[in-house]
Design a protein around this motif. Structure first.
Motif, short mmCIF file in Angstrom:
data_model
loop_
_atom_site.label_atom_id
_atom_site.label_comp_id
_atom_site.label_asym_id
_atom_site.label_seq_id
_atom_site.Cartn_x
_atom_site.Cartn_y
_atom_site.Cartn_z
N ASP A 59 -1.08 1.25 10.31
CA ASP A 59 0.28 1.72 10.04
C ASP A 59 0.58 2.54 8.96
O ASP A 59 1.22 3.55 8.91
CB ASP A 59 1.37 0.47 10.01
N VAL A 60 -0.09 2.46 7.84
CA VAL A 60 0.16 3.09 6.54
C VAL A 60 -0.63 4.59 6.75
O VAL A 60 -0.10 5.73 6.40
CB VAL A 60 -0.68 2.54 5.42
N TRP A 61 -1.83 4.64 7.58
CA TRP A 61 -2.61 5.88 7.91
C TRP A 61 -1.47 6.80 8.62
O TRP A 61 -1.39 7.91 8.32
CB TRP A 61 -3.74 5.45 8.55
N LYS A 62 -0.65 6.11 9.59
CA LYS A 62 0.04 7.00 10.50
C LYS A 62 1.34 7.64 9.49
O LYS A 62 1.79 8.83 9.68
CB LYS A 62 0.73 6.07 11.50
N ALA A 63 1.80 6.72 8.42
CA ALA A 63 2.78 7.11 7.75
C ALA A 63 2.59 8.11 7.02
O ALA A 63 3.23 9.15 6.27
CB ALA A 63 3.59 5.77 7.22
N TYR A 64 1.13 8.20 6.37
CA TYR A 64 0.75 8.98 5.26
C TYR A 64 -0.01 9.92 5.28
O TYR A 64 -0.42 10.88 4.57
CB TYR A 64 0.18 8.08 4.26
N LYS A 65 -0.72 10.00 6.64
CA LYS A 65 -1.81 11.23 6.72
C LYS A 65 -1.28 12.71 6.86
O LYS A 65 -2.22 13.50 6.48
CB LYS A 65 -2.53 11.10 8.19
N ASP A 66 0.05 12.83 6.98
CA ASP A 66 0.49 14.33 6.93
C ASP A 66 0.62 14.35 5.22
O ASP A 66 0.56 15.88 4.97
CB ASP A 66 1.73 14.65 7.62
N GLY A 67 0.70 13.52 4.43
CA GLY A 67 1.29 13.91 3.03
C GLY A 67 0.05 13.78 2.01
O GLY A 67 0.36 13.91 0.94
N THR A 68 -0.92 13.14 2.60
CA THR A 68 -2.12 12.86 1.80
C THR A 68 -3.33 12.73 2.62
O THR A 68 -3.50 12.67 3.64
CB THR A 68 -2.20 11.54 0.88
N THR A 120 0.83 -1.23 0.05
CA THR A 120 0.14 0.01 -0.17
C THR A 120 1.04 1.23 -0.07
O THR A 120 0.53 2.32 -0.74
CB THR A 120 -0.90 -0.01 1.20
N MET A 121 2.08 1.17 0.61
CA MET A 121 2.77 2.46 0.78
C MET A 121 3.46 2.74 -0.47
O MET A 121 3.54 3.74 -0.94
CB MET A 121 3.93 2.17 1.87
N ALA A 122 4.06 1.61 -1.20
CA ALA A 122 4.58 1.75 -2.48
C ALA A 122 3.55 2.07 -3.53
O ALA A 122 3.89 2.77 -4.45
CB ALA A 122 5.04 0.24 -2.84
N THR A 123 2.42 1.82 -3.42
CA THR A 123 1.34 2.14 -4.44
C THR A 123 1.17 3.71 -4.19
O THR A 123 0.90 4.39 -5.16
CB THR A 123 -0.07 1.37 -3.96
#
Ligand SMILES: Nc1ncnc2c1ncn2[C@@H]1O[C@H](COP(=O)(O)OP(=O)(O)O)[C@@H](O)[C@H]1O
Ligand SMILES: [Mg+2]
Length: 227
Positions: free
Chosen positions: A46-55, A21-24
């Motif tokens: 985990d993906v939400w935590k890593a990406y919530k500030d960038g998207t 998901t992160m790669a996508t």
């Protein structure tokens, strides 16, 4: 590109759904797409935590009817965004029960549902995929052998399976997702970093490995995301 819905499945825990998901998301952002991330692993987002500030990112429970309604409404409200759904282990039950909510609205949403199904080398990965394809017959399905579990030829069960033949007859592809060195994936997981942030902030050696992996992942995703 088309504003598809990419659902990252695999049903089992630990097969690599979150990393795919992160790669996508990373790949779509590199293409300049705006991305709506739907995180359905509400116990370990985990993906939400890593990406919530960038998207744009939403937490949704796909074990309940309500979650599927939310997904459809979110897809409708963001017609210009590509949608990426990270699923959780055992979401298959919710898919069988309520997946039709999404399945039946795809035409009106004018979106295609593309499933990227991540497998390890075990049999249940395949059984769960069969179940999924029966529950959501409208989805294009591609299979990603996760290279973390070994080389392509070691996925004998999938490679020689009837299911693979069915996937490919339906136009799906079977590809191998690249392995990222443990010390770099550990960095990303423990620091809750997106790939884009990690590629700026990690030490040089780690960044070089991450760049290599990102480039390999891009080649693989290009094969399954543009049909
Ligand atoms: N391709 C890969 N390269 C490196 N590590 C991987 C890869 N796939 C999975 N892993 C590791 O396996 C673990 C589980 O992966 P994860 O993506 O969280 O699985 P899931 O979301 O399906 O539970 C993570 O700790 C991750 O570091
Ligand atoms: Mg996960």
């Amino acid at each position: 590109m088309a504003k598809n819905i990419y659902l990252i499945g695999g049903s089992k825990g630990g097969v690599g759904k979150s990393l795919v998901t992160m790669a996508t998301v990373d790949y779509l952002q590199e293409l300049g797409e705006s991305v709506l991330l739907i995180e359905s692993d509400t116990t370990n987002p985990d993906v939400w935590k890593a990406y919530k500030d960038g998207t744009e990112a939403e937490l949704v429970n796909l074990d309940e009817a309500d979650g599927w309604i939310q997904v459809v409404n979110l897809c409708e409200s963001k017609p210009d965004s590509v949608v990426v759904i990270n699923t959780a282990a055992r979401n298959n039950k919710g898919v069988s029960a309520y997946g039709e909510t999404l399945n039946s609205t795809l035409v009106e949403l004018k979106r295609k549902l593309v499933t990227l199904w991540v497998v390890n080398r075990q049999r249940d990965s395949l059984e769960l995929l069969k179940e999924y394809m029966e529950a959501i017959p409208n989805s294009a399905v591609h299979v990603l052998r996760n290279g973390y579990f070994g080389e392509e030829r070691k996925f004998e069960l999938y490679n020689g399976s009837k299911l693979r033949a069915v996937v490919e007859e339906r136009g799906g592809r079977s590809v191998t997702f690249p392995d990222l060195a443990d010390r770099v994936s550990d960095d990303i997981y423990s620091k809750r970093m997106s790939v884009a942030v990690a590629i700026k902030e990690l030490p040089l050696g780690n960044r070089a490995e991450l760049a290599r992996w990102r480039n390999e992942a891009k080649k693989v995703l290009r094969e399954v995301m543009h049909d």
